[in-house]
Design an enzyme around this catalytic site. Structure first.
Site, PDB file in Angstrom:
ATOM      1  N   GLY A   1       0.781  -1.235   0.000  1.00 39.21           N
ATOM      2  CA  GLY A   1       0.000   0.000   0.000  1.00 39.21           C
ATOM      3  C   GLY A   1       0.812   1.283   0.000  1.00 39.21           C
ATOM      4  N   SER A   2       2.052   1.232  -0.513  1.00 37.32           N
ATOM      5  CA  SER A   2       2.842   2.473  -0.479  1.00 37.32           C
ATOM      6  C   SER A   2       2.295   3.520  -1.445  1.00 37.32           C
ATOM      7  CB  SER A   2       4.323   2.189  -0.755  1.00 37.32           C
ATOM      8  OG  SER A   2       4.531   1.795  -2.083  1.00 37.32           O
TER       9      SER A   2
ATOM     10  N   ARG B   1     -15.869 -14.128 -10.019  1.00 44.47           N
ATOM     11  CA  ARG B   1     -15.473 -12.709 -10.121  1.00 44.47           C
ATOM     12  C   ARG B   1     -16.681 -11.772 -10.067  1.00 44.47           C
ATOM     13  NH1 ARG B   1     -10.101 -12.212 -11.206  1.00 44.47           N
ATOM     14  NH2 ARG B   1      -9.139 -14.020 -12.186  1.00 44.47           N
TER      15      ARG B   1
ATOM     16  N   ARG C   1      -6.273  -8.192  -8.356  1.00 45.61           N
ATOM     17  CA  ARG C   1      -7.422  -8.917  -8.901  1.00 45.61           C
ATOM     18  C   ARG C   1      -7.821  -8.277 -10.219  1.00 45.61           C
ATOM     19  NH1 ARG C   1      -7.624 -13.558  -7.015  1.00 45.61           N
ATOM     20  NH2 ARG C   1      -9.731 -13.794  -7.809  1.00 45.61           N
ATOM     21  N   VAL C   2      -8.174  -9.119 -11.179  1.00 46.78           N
ATOM     22  CA  VAL C   2      -8.684  -8.613 -12.452  1.00 46.78           C
ATOM     23  C   VAL C   2     -10.176  -8.349 -12.275  1.00 46.78           C
ATOM     24  CG1 VAL C   2      -9.060  -9.153 -14.881  1.00 46.78           C
ATOM     25  CG2 VAL C   2      -6.949  -9.886 -13.748  1.00 46.78           C
ATOM     26  N   LEU C   3     -10.599  -7.135 -12.611  1.00 45.70           N
ATOM     27  CA  LEU C   3     -12.008  -6.761 -12.448  1.00 45.70           C
ATOM     28  C   LEU C   3     -12.804  -7.164 -13.684  1.00 45.70           C
ATOM     29  CD1 LEU C   3     -11.161  -3.306 -10.897  1.00 45.70           C
ATOM     30  CD2 LEU C   3     -12.239  -5.221  -9.685  1.00 45.70           C
TER      31      LEU C   3
ATOM     32  N   ASN D   1      -5.259   3.196 -12.583  1.00 44.53           N
ATOM     33  CA  ASN D   1      -4.325   2.224 -12.007  1.00 44.53           C
ATOM     34  C   ASN D   1      -2.904   2.733 -12.196  1.00 44.53           C
ATOM     35  OD1 ASN D   1      -3.405  -0.355 -10.975  1.00 44.53           O
ATOM     36  ND2 ASN D   1      -2.896  -0.935 -13.088  1.00 44.53           N
TER      37      ASN D   1
ATOM     38  N   HIS E   1       0.929   1.258 -12.941  1.00 46.30           N
ATOM     39  CA  HIS E   1       1.597   0.046 -13.418  1.00 46.30           C
ATOM     40  C   HIS E   1       3.099   0.325 -13.508  1.00 46.30           C
ATOM     41  CE1 HIS E   1       2.058  -3.736 -15.481  1.00 46.30           C
ATOM     42  NE2 HIS E   1       2.853  -3.114 -16.332  1.00 46.30           N
TER      43      HIS E   1
ATOM     44  N   SER F   1       3.592   3.983 -15.226  1.00 44.27           N
ATOM     45  CA  SER F   1       2.492   4.629 -15.958  1.00 44.27           C
ATOM     46  C   SER F   1       1.254   4.638 -15.079  1.00 44.27           C
ATOM     47  CB  SER F   1       2.143   3.827 -17.227  1.00 44.27           C
ATOM     48  OG  SER F   1       3.288   3.571 -18.022  1.00 44.27           O
TER      49      SER F   1
ATOM     50  N   GLY G   1      -9.409  -4.629 -20.906  1.00 39.01           N
ATOM     51  CA  GLY G   1      -8.127  -5.262 -21.251  1.00 39.01           C
ATOM     52  C   GLY G   1      -7.077  -4.898 -20.211  1.00 39.01           C
TER      53      GLY G   1
ATOM     54  N   ASP H   1      -4.094  -3.668 -18.296  1.00 37.71           N
ATOM     55  CA  ASP H   1      -3.027  -2.668 -18.525  1.00 37.71           C
ATOM     56  C   ASP H   1      -3.127  -2.020 -19.905  1.00 37.71           C
ATOM     57  OD1 ASP H   1      -2.034  -3.295 -15.978  1.00 37.71           O
ATOM     58  OD2 ASP H   1      -0.748  -4.860 -16.777  1.00 37.71           O
TER      59      ASP H   1
ATOM     60  N   GLU I   1       6.631   6.309  -8.900  1.00 37.33           N
ATOM     61  CA  GLU I   1       5.195   5.980  -8.753  1.00 37.33           C
ATOM     62  C   GLU I   1       4.572   6.891  -7.702  1.00 37.33           C
ATOM     63  OE1 GLU I   1       4.099   1.840  -8.377  1.00 37.33           O
ATOM     64  OE2 GLU I   1       6.004   1.199  -9.237  1.00 37.33           O
TER      65      GLU I   1
HETATM   66  C1  GRF Z   1       3.518  -1.043  -7.423  1.00 39.98           C
HETATM   67  O1  GRF Z   1       4.756  -1.223  -8.026  1.00 39.98           O
HETATM   68  C2  GRF Z   1       2.434  -0.839  -8.449  1.00 39.98           C
HETATM   69  O2  GRF Z   1       2.867  -0.146  -9.570  1.00 39.98           O
HETATM   70  C3  GRF Z   1       2.085  -2.253  -8.827  1.00 39.98           C
HETATM   71  O3  GRF Z   1       2.166  -2.984  -7.628  1.00 39.98           O
HETATM   72  C4  GRF Z   1       3.049  -2.314  -6.722  1.00 39.98           C
HETATM   73  C5  GRF Z   1       2.249  -2.022  -5.494  1.00 39.98           C
HETATM   74  O4  GRF Z   1       3.025  -1.441  -4.485  1.00 39.98           O
HETATM   75  N1  GRF Z   1       0.809  -2.297  -9.481  1.00 39.98           N
HETATM   76  P1  GRF Z   1       2.325  -0.750  -3.265  1.00 39.98           P
HETATM   77  O5  GRF Z   1       1.339  -1.764  -2.678  1.00 39.98           O
HETATM   78  O6  GRF Z   1       1.625   0.480  -3.751  1.00 39.98           O
HETATM   79  O7  GRF Z   1       3.423  -0.438  -2.300  1.00 39.98           O
END
Ligand code: GRF
Length: 194
Positions: free
Chosen positions: A16-17, A69, A95-97, A111, A113, A140, A147, A149, A178
């Site tokens: 959860g950072s 799902r 999880r894929v929604l 999201n 990524h 990103s 689809g 990502d 990020e």
């Molecule tokens: C991050 O690298 C994010 O881009 C990816 O999963 C990781 C999650 O890290 N989707 P955190 O839980 O936000 O620390």
């Protein structure tokens, strides 16, 4: 005149950072979104403790409690509606929604990524970037569509790949970016929604 901030939920599965970066950005009263709910699909998601310590409502919707799902996404939707959530940030949500859920939130779900999309969709992006010997890597923030990502990119940040990088050192360099761009991208998207 002040306008109400957009009530936002962050969905997590682990550390959860990125959620933490969003929460910290939203402590600025001028930030256009408020983080009002954190939902995890696993009870051991470390990010839940941070959210609770910061007075943010949390919900646990365990995917393993649901037959499929559709049922899981229905439970997610019920939590979101019960808390009057208007916008969703996925942040390490593993999880894929379903297409129905995503369609319901079109334009209101994003999201982060850890790659320069469209390169390296999916998992293990840092190891795959090193194996491909790219000189630059990054992250990103993108709209979420059915689809995986594949939604339109909102913002990207680039980092150099060093010769002695391991997946862990590269991941750490990308993660700093990020945390910098996710709040910027969220602010940009919700401002455009007005
Ligand atoms: C991050 O690298 C994010 O881009 C990816 O999963 C990781 C999650 O890290 N989707 P955190 O839980 O936000 O620390």
């Amino acid at each position: 005149m002040t306008s109400a901030r957009v009530s936002t939920a962050v969905l997590i599965s682990g550390r959860g950072s990125n959620m933490q970066a969003l929460v910290e950005a939203a402590t600025d009263p001028l930030f256009p979104a408020s983080i009002d709910l954190v939902i995890a699909n696993r009870p051991d998601a470390e990010g839940l403790a941070f959210a609770q310590a910061h007075g943010i409502k949390t919900a646990l919707v365990e995917h393993k409690d649901f037959a499929d799902r559709q049922a899981f996404d229905g439970a997610l939707l019920a939590e979101l509606l019960a808390h009057h959530i208007e916008f969703i940030c996925l942040a390490g949500f593993m999880r894929v929604l379903t297409p129905d859920f995503v369609a319901c939130w079109a334009g209101r779900i994003i999201n982060i990524h850890p790659s320069l999309l469209p390169d390296f969709k999916g998992l293990d992006t840092h190891a795959r970037a090193l194996a491909a010997k790219v000189s630059e890597h990054g992250c990103s923030v993108h709209h979420v569509i059915a689809g995986l990502d594949e939604g339109k990119v909102i913002m990207q940040a680039r980092v150099p790949v060093m010769q002695d990088d391991t997946p862990a050192t590269l991941a750490a360099r990308v993660l700093r970016e990020e945390h910098r761009i996710y709040p910027l991208a969220l602010a940009e998207v919700v401002r455009e929604m007005d």
